[in-house]
Design an enzyme around this catalytic site. Sequence first.
Site, PDB file in Angstrom:
ATOM      1  N   ARG A  88       0.803  -0.481  -0.262  1.00 33.21           N
ATOM      2  CA  ARG A  88       0.031  -0.048  -0.216  1.00 33.21           C
ATOM      3  C   ARG A  88       1.068   1.551   0.398  1.00 33.21           C
ATOM      4  O   ARG A  88       0.473   2.564   0.404  1.00 33.21           O
ATOM      5  CB  ARG A  88      -0.822  -0.284   0.876  1.00 33.21           C
ATOM      6  CG  ARG A  88      -0.732   0.190   2.636  1.00 33.21           C
ATOM      7  CD  ARG A  88      -1.673  -0.968   3.290  1.00 33.21           C
ATOM      8  NE  ARG A  88      -2.644   0.116   3.837  1.00 33.21           N
ATOM      9  CZ  ARG A  88      -4.039  -0.546   4.661  1.00 33.21           C
ATOM     10  NH1 ARG A  88      -3.907  -2.568   4.010  1.00 33.21           N
ATOM     11  NH2 ARG A  88      -4.660   0.323   4.399  1.00 33.21           N
ATOM     12  N   ARG A 160     -14.410  -3.974  14.777  1.00 40.16           N
ATOM     13  CA  ARG A 160     -12.773  -3.557  14.422  1.00 40.16           C
ATOM     14  C   ARG A 160     -12.428  -1.806  15.572  1.00 40.16           C
ATOM     15  O   ARG A 160     -13.671  -1.280  15.224  1.00 40.16           O
ATOM     16  CB  ARG A 160     -11.830  -3.446  13.227  1.00 40.16           C
ATOM     17  CG  ARG A 160     -11.279  -4.567  12.812  1.00 40.16           C
ATOM     18  CD  ARG A 160     -11.262  -4.471  11.250  1.00 40.16           C
ATOM     19  NE  ARG A 160     -10.798  -3.470  10.521  1.00 40.16           N
ATOM     20  CZ  ARG A 160      -9.905  -3.427   9.840  1.00 40.16           C
ATOM     21  NH1 ARG A 160     -10.282  -4.678   8.737  1.00 40.16           N
ATOM     22  NH2 ARG A 160      -9.443  -2.171   9.460  1.00 40.16           N
ATOM     23  N   ARG A 171      -8.324   7.565   7.278  1.00 37.68           N
ATOM     24  CA  ARG A 171      -7.719   5.733   6.796  1.00 37.68           C
ATOM     25  C   ARG A 171      -7.982   5.542   5.067  1.00 37.68           C
ATOM     26  O   ARG A 171      -7.205   6.380   4.512  1.00 37.68           O
ATOM     27  CB  ARG A 171      -8.568   4.087   7.091  1.00 37.68           C
ATOM     28  CG  ARG A 171      -7.409   3.768   8.279  1.00 37.68           C
ATOM     29  CD  ARG A 171      -9.130   2.974   9.104  1.00 37.68           C
ATOM     30  NE  ARG A 171      -9.218   1.720   8.321  1.00 37.68           N
ATOM     31  CZ  ARG A 171     -10.078   1.005   8.487  1.00 37.68           C
ATOM     32  NH1 ARG A 171     -11.041   1.216   9.501  1.00 37.68           N
ATOM     33  NH2 ARG A 171     -10.566   0.555   7.771  1.00 37.68           N
TER      34      ARG A 171
HETATM   35  P1  AP5 Z   1      -6.653  -3.466   6.560  1.00 38.28           P
HETATM   36  O1  AP5 Z   1      -7.125  -4.320   7.554  1.00 38.28           O
HETATM   37  O2  AP5 Z   1      -6.125  -3.847   4.598  1.00 38.28           O
HETATM   38  O3  AP5 Z   1      -7.997  -2.351   5.847  1.00 38.28           O
HETATM   39  P2  AP5 Z   1      -8.067  -1.380   5.336  1.00 38.28           P
HETATM   40  O4  AP5 Z   1      -7.430  -1.482   3.838  1.00 38.28           O
HETATM   41  O5  AP5 Z   1      -8.475  -0.122   5.409  1.00 38.28           O
HETATM   42  O6  AP5 Z   1      -9.522  -2.371   4.765  1.00 38.28           O
HETATM   43  P3  AP5 Z   1     -10.885  -3.079   5.293  1.00 38.28           P
HETATM   44  O7  AP5 Z   1     -10.233  -4.333   5.534  1.00 38.28           O
HETATM   45  O8  AP5 Z   1     -11.076  -1.853   6.070  1.00 38.28           O
HETATM   46  O9  AP5 Z   1     -11.681  -3.143   4.066  1.00 38.28           O
HETATM   47  P4  AP5 Z   1     -11.920  -4.475   3.400  1.00 38.28           P
HETATM   48  O10 AP5 Z   1     -11.497  -3.623   2.186  1.00 38.28           O
HETATM   49  O11 AP5 Z   1     -10.955  -5.473   3.373  1.00 38.28           O
HETATM   50  O12 AP5 Z   1     -13.412  -4.507   3.045  1.00 38.28           O
HETATM   51  P5  AP5 Z   1     -13.808  -5.500   3.822  1.00 38.28           P
HETATM   52  O13 AP5 Z   1     -14.254  -6.787   3.251  1.00 38.28           O
HETATM   53  O14 AP5 Z   1     -13.916  -5.992   5.143  1.00 38.28           O
HETATM   54  O15 AP5 Z   1      -5.649  -2.635   7.715  1.00 38.28           O
HETATM   55  C1  AP5 Z   1      -6.145  -1.858   8.711  1.00 38.28           C
HETATM   56  C2  AP5 Z   1      -4.632  -0.877   9.058  1.00 38.28           C
HETATM   57  O16 AP5 Z   1      -3.713  -2.200   9.211  1.00 38.28           O
HETATM   58  C3  AP5 Z   1      -3.739  -0.121   8.838  1.00 38.28           C
HETATM   59  O17 AP5 Z   1      -5.160   0.895   8.378  1.00 38.28           O
HETATM   60  C4  AP5 Z   1      -2.693   0.050   9.132  1.00 38.28           C
HETATM   61  O18 AP5 Z   1      -2.289   0.966  10.595  1.00 38.28           O
HETATM   62  C5  AP5 Z   1      -2.310  -1.202   8.878  1.00 38.28           C
HETATM   63  N1  AP5 Z   1      -1.959  -1.767   7.654  1.00 38.28           N
HETATM   64  C6  AP5 Z   1      -2.576  -2.755   7.190  1.00 38.28           C
HETATM   65  N2  AP5 Z   1      -1.675  -3.438   5.486  1.00 38.28           N
HETATM   66  C7  AP5 Z   1      -0.539  -2.423   5.381  1.00 38.28           C
HETATM   67  C8  AP5 Z   1       0.213  -2.050   5.271  1.00 38.28           C
HETATM   68  N3  AP5 Z   1       0.685  -3.068   4.332  1.00 38.28           N
HETATM   69  N4  AP5 Z   1       1.097  -1.432   4.773  1.00 38.28           N
HETATM   70  C9  AP5 Z   1       1.308  -0.149   6.481  1.00 38.28           C
HETATM   71  N5  AP5 Z   1       0.083  -0.463   7.713  1.00 38.28           N
HETATM   72  C10 AP5 Z   1      -1.112  -1.776   6.823  1.00 38.28           C
HETATM   73  O19 AP5 Z   1     -15.767  -4.952   4.029  1.00 38.28           O
HETATM   74  C11 AP5 Z   1     -15.942  -3.918   3.858  1.00 38.28           C
HETATM   75  C12 AP5 Z   1     -17.767  -3.888   5.037  1.00 38.28           C
HETATM   76  O20 AP5 Z   1     -18.023  -3.907   3.901  1.00 38.28           O
HETATM   77  C13 AP5 Z   1     -17.846  -5.425   5.284  1.00 38.28           C
HETATM   78  O21 AP5 Z   1     -18.578  -4.760   6.592  1.00 38.28           O
HETATM   79  C14 AP5 Z   1     -19.107  -6.077   4.268  1.00 38.28           C
HETATM   80  O22 AP5 Z   1     -19.412  -7.167   4.711  1.00 38.28           O
HETATM   81  C15 AP5 Z   1     -19.663  -4.837   3.906  1.00 38.28           C
HETATM   82  N6  AP5 Z   1     -19.118  -5.015   2.703  1.00 38.28           N
HETATM   83  C16 AP5 Z   1     -17.985  -6.442   1.447  1.00 38.28           C
HETATM   84  N7  AP5 Z   1     -18.896  -6.134   0.132  1.00 38.28           N
HETATM   85  C17 AP5 Z   1     -19.768  -5.099   0.084  1.00 38.28           C
HETATM   86  C18 AP5 Z   1     -20.920  -4.536  -0.991  1.00 38.28           C
HETATM   87  N8  AP5 Z   1     -19.819  -5.118  -2.000  1.00 38.28           N
HETATM   88  N9  AP5 Z   1     -22.217  -4.678  -1.052  1.00 38.28           N
HETATM   89  C19 AP5 Z   1     -22.155  -4.350   0.285  1.00 38.28           C
HETATM   90  N10 AP5 Z   1     -21.630  -4.019   1.002  1.00 38.28           N
HETATM   91  C20 AP5 Z   1     -19.988  -4.485   1.107  1.00 38.28           C
HETATM   92 MG    MG Z   2      -9.462  -6.167   4.980  1.00 36.42          MG
END
Ligand code: AP5
Ligand code: MG
Length: 217
Positions: A88, A160, A171
Site C-alpha cells: 500500500r 474493529r 484511513r
Molecule cells: P486493513 O485491515 O488492510 O484495512 P483496510 O485496507 O482499511 O481495509 P478494510 O479491511 O477496512 O476493508 P476491506 O476492503 O477489507 O473491506 P471488507 O471486505 O471488510 O488495514 C488496517 C490497518 O492496518 C491500516 O490502517 C494500517 O494501519 C495497517 N496496515 C495493514 N496493512 C498495511 C500495510 N501494507 N502497510 C502499512 N500498514 C498496514 O468490507 C467492509 C464492509 O463492507 C463489511 O462489513 C462487508 O460485509 C461490507 N461489504 C463488502 N462488500 C460489500 C458489497 N459489495 N456491498 C455491501 N456491503 C459490502
Molecule cells: Mg480487510
Amino acid sequence: MNLVLLGPPGSGKGTQATFIAEELEIPHISTGDMLREAVSKQTELGIKAKSYMDKGELVPDEVVIGIAIERLKSADCQKGFLLDGFPRTVRQAEALDKALSESGHKLDAVLNIEVADEEIINRLTGRRSCVDCKRVYHLVFEPPQNPNFCDACGGKLVHRSDDTIETVTNRLKVYKEQTEPLISYYKRQNLLKSVDGQQSIDAVFYDILTVLKGDYA
Ligand code: AP5
Ligand code: MG
C-alpha cells in the site's frame, strides 16, 4: 496465480478475498489481519503497530515489508497467493517486485476494487469481523445469523477499533495520499484490472472472476 487486491478501506477486499482464495485454492494473506493478530497477542510487533493502526496511519514500511515478504516464503505460497492490503505504498510495491523476481516469480494481476467515499462510511460502521477465521459481515448488507457469532466457525464477532468515523476518515485520506499512486504504478506494468465494487457481493465476485478469466481458466 499471484494476485494483489487493491482498494480503499471498506471496498470489500477481505470479503472478496475469502471467495477468491477458495475458488483459486490459494492462501489469503492480509497484512491487516496479521497485524491485528500481533496486537491481540501483544507481541513486540503488535505493540509497535497498535499506535499507528488506532490512528488510521500506515505501519512503517520496513516493518510491514518484513512480515509480508517472510510470509510469502512459506510453502503454501509457492503455487500462488492473494495479497490483501499489501502493498500500500510505492516502496512496498517495489520491495514486493524485487522479492518476487529474486525467487523467480511475478504478479499475474492486481485487482482494484472501486467504491465511492460515502459508501465506505456506511460499510465500516456496520462491519463485524470474526476474531478466529477473520470472515467479514455487515449488520445490514451481509448479516450473520447471530449478530455475535460467526456463521462459518462460531467465533466471536467484533467491531474493529479502527472503524470509528474519525479513524475511517483518516484511513481514507492516507489511502488517497499513499496507496492510490499504486493504481498508476500497476497500470504501467499492465497488471491493473478494475472492478466496480458498488454492486452486490456476488456481482463483484462474478466480475472479478470474469476479469481474471484467461489468466486462470
Ligand atoms: P486493513 O485491515 O488492510 O484495512 P483496510 O485496507 O482499511 O481495509 P478494510 O479491511 O477496512 O476493508 P476491506 O476492503 O477489507 O473491506 P471488507 O471486505 O471488510 O488495514 C488496517 C490497518 O492496518 C491500516 O490502517 C494500517 O494501519 C495497517 N496496515 C495493514 N496493512 C498495511 C500495510 N501494507 N502497510 C502499512 N500498514 C498496514 O468490507 C467492509 C464492509 O463492507 C463489511 O462489513 C462487508 O460485509 C461490507 N461489504 C463488502 N462488500 C460489500 C458489497 N459489495 N456491498 C455491501 N456491503 C459490502
Ligand atoms: Mg480487510
